[in-house]
Motif scaffolding. Structure first.
Motif, mmCIF file in Angstrom:
data_model
loop_
_atom_site.group_PDB
_atom_site.id
_atom_site.type_symbol
_atom_site.label_atom_id
_atom_site.label_comp_id
_atom_site.label_asym_id
_atom_site.label_seq_id
_atom_site.Cartn_x
_atom_site.Cartn_y
_atom_site.Cartn_z
ATOM 1 N N ALA A 112 0.820 -1.211 0.000
ATOM 2 C CA ALA A 112 0.000 0.000 0.000
ATOM 3 C C ALA A 112 0.853 1.259 0.000
ATOM 4 N N ARG A 113 2.037 1.178 0.539
ATOM 5 C CA ARG A 113 2.925 2.349 0.610
ATOM 6 C C ARG A 113 3.679 2.600 -0.691
ATOM 7 N N ARG A 114 3.637 1.652 -1.609
ATOM 8 C CA ARG A 114 4.308 1.823 -2.895
ATOM 9 C C ARG A 114 3.526 2.797 -3.775
ATOM 10 N N PRO A 115 4.230 3.454 -4.692
ATOM 11 C CA PRO A 115 3.521 4.332 -5.631
ATOM 12 C C PRO A 115 2.586 3.514 -6.528
ATOM 13 N N GLY A 116 1.569 4.160 -7.029
ATOM 14 C CA GLY A 116 0.614 3.500 -7.920
ATOM 15 C C GLY A 116 -0.755 3.444 -7.284
ATOM 16 N N SER A 117 -1.710 3.084 -8.088
ATOM 17 C CA SER A 117 -3.101 3.059 -7.638
ATOM 18 C C SER A 117 -3.457 1.739 -6.982
ATOM 19 N N ILE A 118 -4.157 1.830 -5.888
ATOM 20 C CA ILE A 118 -4.792 0.681 -5.258
ATOM 21 C C ILE A 118 -6.219 1.117 -4.981
ATOM 22 N N HIS A 119 -7.149 0.370 -5.497
ATOM 23 C CA HIS A 119 -8.550 0.753 -5.391
ATOM 24 C C HIS A 119 -9.294 0.020 -4.288
#
Length: 139
Positions: free
Chosen positions: A46-53
Protein backbone atom coordinates in the motif's frame (compact mmCIF):
# COMPACT_ATOMS: atom_id res chain seq x y z
CA UNK A 1 -15.86 0.51 -25.98
CA UNK A 2 -14.43 -1.80 -23.31
CA UNK A 3 -16.10 -2.21 -19.96
CA UNK A 4 -13.32 -4.33 -18.46
CA UNK A 5 -12.36 -3.38 -14.89
CA UNK A 6 -9.26 -1.27 -14.44
CA UNK A 7 -9.03 -1.41 -10.66
CA UNK A 8 -6.10 -2.74 -8.65
CA UNK A 9 -6.95 -5.00 -5.72
CA UNK A 10 -4.88 -6.34 -2.81
CA UNK A 11 -6.25 -9.60 -1.39
CA UNK A 12 -5.24 -10.76 2.10
CA UNK A 13 -6.16 -14.16 3.51
CA UNK A 14 -4.03 -16.62 5.45
CA UNK A 15 -5.80 -19.63 3.90
CA UNK A 16 -3.77 -20.42 0.74
CA UNK A 17 -6.72 -22.03 -1.05
CA UNK A 18 -8.98 -19.01 -0.45
CA UNK A 19 -6.22 -16.65 -1.54
CA UNK A 20 -5.63 -18.61 -4.75
CA UNK A 21 -9.34 -18.89 -5.60
CA UNK A 22 -10.04 -15.20 -4.93
CA UNK A 23 -7.02 -14.14 -6.97
CA UNK A 24 -7.95 -16.41 -9.89
CA UNK A 25 -11.56 -15.23 -9.89
CA UNK A 26 -10.62 -11.56 -9.72
CA UNK A 27 -8.06 -11.92 -12.51
CA UNK A 28 -10.67 -13.71 -14.63
CA UNK A 29 -12.94 -10.70 -14.08
CA UNK A 30 -10.17 -8.45 -15.38
CA UNK A 31 -8.87 -6.92 -12.16
CA UNK A 32 -5.17 -6.43 -11.45
CA UNK A 33 -4.52 -8.43 -8.28
CA UNK A 34 -1.76 -8.76 -5.73
CA UNK A 35 -2.37 -11.36 -3.06
CA UNK A 36 -0.62 -12.13 0.19
CA UNK A 37 -1.16 -14.08 3.38
CA UNK A 38 0.81 -11.46 5.33
CA UNK A 39 -1.02 -8.28 6.37
CA UNK A 40 2.32 -6.51 6.95
CA UNK A 41 3.25 -7.22 3.32
CA UNK A 42 -0.10 -5.75 2.26
CA UNK A 43 0.72 -2.55 4.11
CA UNK A 44 4.15 -2.40 2.46
CA UNK A 45 2.42 -2.79 -0.91
CA UNK A 46 0.00 0.00 0.00
CA UNK A 47 2.92 2.35 0.61
CA UNK A 48 4.31 1.82 -2.89
CA UNK A 49 3.52 4.33 -5.63
CA UNK A 50 0.61 3.50 -7.92
CA UNK A 51 -3.10 3.06 -7.64
CA UNK A 52 -4.79 0.68 -5.26
CA UNK A 53 -8.55 0.75 -5.39
CA UNK A 54 -9.58 -2.02 -3.01
CA UNK A 55 -8.31 -4.07 -0.10
CA UNK A 56 -10.15 -7.40 0.13
CA UNK A 57 -9.27 -8.90 3.50
CA UNK A 58 -10.40 -11.74 5.69
CA UNK A 59 -11.69 -10.65 9.08
CA UNK A 60 -9.68 -13.30 10.95
CA UNK A 61 -6.07 -13.51 9.79
CA UNK A 62 -2.85 -14.28 11.59
CA UNK A 63 -0.30 -11.62 12.58
CA UNK A 64 -2.92 -8.83 12.62
CA UNK A 65 -6.71 -8.81 12.53
CA UNK A 66 -8.50 -7.77 9.37
CA UNK A 67 -9.88 -4.81 11.31
CA UNK A 68 -6.39 -3.66 12.32
CA UNK A 69 -5.18 -4.12 8.75
CA UNK A 70 -8.07 -2.05 7.42
CA UNK A 71 -7.38 0.75 9.93
CA UNK A 72 -3.69 0.91 8.95
CA UNK A 73 -4.49 0.57 5.26
CA UNK A 74 -6.96 3.48 5.43
CA UNK A 75 -4.24 5.68 6.95
CA UNK A 76 -1.97 4.99 3.96
CA UNK A 77 -4.69 4.84 1.29
CA UNK A 78 -7.70 6.86 2.50
CA UNK A 79 -9.14 6.95 -1.03
CA UNK A 80 -9.18 3.16 -1.39
CA UNK A 81 -12.09 0.95 -0.43
CA UNK A 82 -12.06 -2.00 1.97
CA UNK A 83 -14.14 -5.15 1.56
CA UNK A 84 -14.19 -7.62 4.44
CA UNK A 85 -14.76 -11.32 3.87
CA UNK A 86 -15.33 -14.03 6.42
CA UNK A 87 -16.54 -17.55 6.93
CA UNK A 88 -18.60 -16.04 9.74
CA UNK A 89 -21.79 -14.06 9.27
CA UNK A 90 -21.45 -10.31 9.60
CA UNK A 91 -22.92 -10.41 13.12
CA UNK A 92 -20.16 -12.80 14.26
CA UNK A 93 -17.54 -10.71 12.47
CA UNK A 94 -18.54 -7.78 14.66
CA UNK A 95 -16.99 -9.69 17.57
CA UNK A 96 -13.67 -9.07 15.79
CA UNK A 97 -14.28 -5.28 15.90
CA UNK A 98 -15.43 -5.04 12.31
CA UNK A 99 -17.85 -2.14 12.11
CA UNK A 100 -19.72 -1.88 8.85
CA UNK A 101 -21.58 1.25 7.89
CA UNK A 102 -25.22 0.83 6.89
CA UNK A 103 -25.33 -0.94 3.53
CA UNK A 104 -21.57 -1.51 3.41
CA UNK A 105 -20.76 -4.66 1.41
CA UNK A 106 -19.53 -7.82 3.18
CA UNK A 107 -18.47 -11.06 1.48
CA UNK A 108 -19.43 -14.36 3.13
CA UNK A 109 -17.11 -17.31 2.46
CA UNK A 110 -17.35 -19.60 0.64
CA UNK A 111 -18.38 -17.46 -2.30
CA UNK A 112 -19.13 -17.92 -5.97
CA UNK A 113 -17.64 -15.83 -8.74
CA UNK A 114 -20.93 -13.96 -9.08
CA UNK A 115 -21.03 -13.21 -5.33
CA UNK A 116 -17.43 -11.99 -5.43
CA UNK A 117 -18.13 -9.81 -8.47
CA UNK A 118 -21.23 -8.26 -6.87
CA UNK A 119 -19.40 -7.57 -3.58
CA UNK A 120 -16.34 -6.05 -5.27
CA UNK A 121 -18.47 -3.90 -7.56
CA UNK A 122 -20.58 -2.74 -4.60
CA UNK A 123 -17.48 -2.02 -2.48
CA UNK A 124 -15.85 0.04 -5.22
CA UNK A 125 -18.86 2.36 -5.53
CA UNK A 126 -19.97 2.33 -1.90
CA UNK A 127 -20.15 5.64 -0.03
CA UNK A 128 -21.06 5.54 3.67
CA UNK A 129 -23.86 7.83 4.83
CA UNK A 130 -22.65 11.34 5.63
CA UNK A 131 -23.63 10.83 9.26
CA UNK A 132 -21.57 7.61 9.60
CA UNK A 133 -18.32 7.94 11.47
CA UNK A 134 -16.13 4.86 11.67
CA UNK A 135 -14.82 4.43 15.20
CA UNK A 136 -13.06 1.48 16.72
CA UNK A 137 -13.01 1.69 20.51
CA UNK A 138 -9.98 0.23 22.19
CA UNK A 139 -10.82 -2.94 24.08
Amino acid sequence: MSTAPTENIIVVDDAPEVLAVAEDMLRTMGYAVISTADPHAALRLARRPGSIHLLLTDVVISLMSGCQLAQEFRKVRPEAKVLFMSGYHVEAAEAYRVELAPGEPFLKKPFTMDELQRAVTAALVYRPPATWRREHPQR
